[in-house]
Design an enzyme around this catalytic site. Sequence first.
Site: not given
Ligand code: ATP
Ligand code: PAF
Ligand code: BAL
Length: 279
Positions: A30, A33, A37, A61, A148-149, A176, A184-185
């Site tokens: 989403m 990055l 990611h 979603q 796996r987050k 990560v 990380m998020s």
């Molecule tokens: N810290 C992390 N370590 C490994 N994979 C991650 C991490 N953060 C996100 N991802 C993965 O990146 C992909 C895209 O996730 P997304 O863009 O929602 O990022 P996010 O940082 O999880 O954002 P948020 O949780 O704020 O929605 C997903 O497969 C998610 O599991």
């Molecule tokens: C897999 C995904 C890109 C679908 O919108 C989202 O749920 C996310 O970022 O984890």
């Molecule tokens: N990584 C999950 C996307 C969501 O929170 O909608």
Amino acid sequence: MIILRSIADTRAALDSWRRRGQTIALVPTMGYLHEGHMSLVDEAKKRADRVVVSIYVNPTQFGPNEDLDKYPRDFARDEACCRARGVDAIFYPDNAVMYCPDHSCWVTEESLSQTMCGAARPGHFRGVTTVVLKLFNITRCDVAIFGRKDAQQALIICRMVRDLNVPVEIVVAPLVREPDGLAMSSRNKYLSDDERRRALSIANGLNQATALFAGGQRQAAALCDLVKTGIANAGGNIDYVVVMDRDSLRPLATVDRPAVLAVAAFFGKTRLIDNVFLD
Ligand SMILES: Nc1ncnc2c1ncn2[C@@H]1O[C@H](COP(=O)(O)OP(=O)(O)OP(=O)(O)O)[C@@H](O)[C@H]1O
Ligand SMILES: CC(C)(CO)[C@@H](O)C(=O)[O-]
Ligand code: BAL
């Protein structure tokens, strides 16, 4: 690196690679990055000749009172990150490209999505599985990498691929963390300095529970209580802290098989998730 905004352009570019015998890995995101990611991009590069990152904040979603509108977005920064990491293409559609005005078909997973984030965010996983299947169909990728987050999400996507015979290999890459342990998020950006400091109680609690488990504790309630106490003492608002069977996502009272200890908690208005595996 090419930026693809339409389905027709995406199909044309990816078909030209396929005609040359090249394999394609997709990293669905989403945007906004971070290194989590980028670790998926690194994994994708090991597994295919071409790497496509999709950047799309999927509205279906998000619940009505969630953060769709304020979800962080910075395409210029994302583009630079992808270019620096050797990504071949970014698929960056807008809502009109992804959803017809009278869109009416959905993919629903009806078992694994009943608990945890599925219970807390009704309709969330219906939006995820639908958009992910659309991304698979648009790109016809050979392999797709998830983090796996979002452990429940990864499991649900594996189930969708299995049950609907989707011809894609799913790879789930490790979680990560920031140097201090916070997962990380993209949503970490919402946290004030104080919330950021207090949110560390999630990772700290999971670490302590892992140590307790390694020391022989097998009662799920004891492991969960340790995590809950740490988060509550730090002023977090707990959504769930659970120990689940890692295949079925059914709750475990005793950890006698591979399990996941998973958390969702709010610090301020920010909902964070994290998990550890208990083996
Ligand atoms: N810290 C992390 N370590 C490994 N994979 C991650 C991490 N953060 C996100 N991802 C993965 O990146 C992909 C895209 O996730 P997304 O863009 O929602 O990022 P996010 O940082 O999880 O954002 P948020 O949780 O704020 O929605 C997903 O497969 C998610 O599991
Ligand atoms: C897999 C995904 C890109 C679908 O919108 C989202 O749920 C996310 O970022 O984890
Ligand atoms: N990584 C999950 C996307 C969501 O929170 O909608």
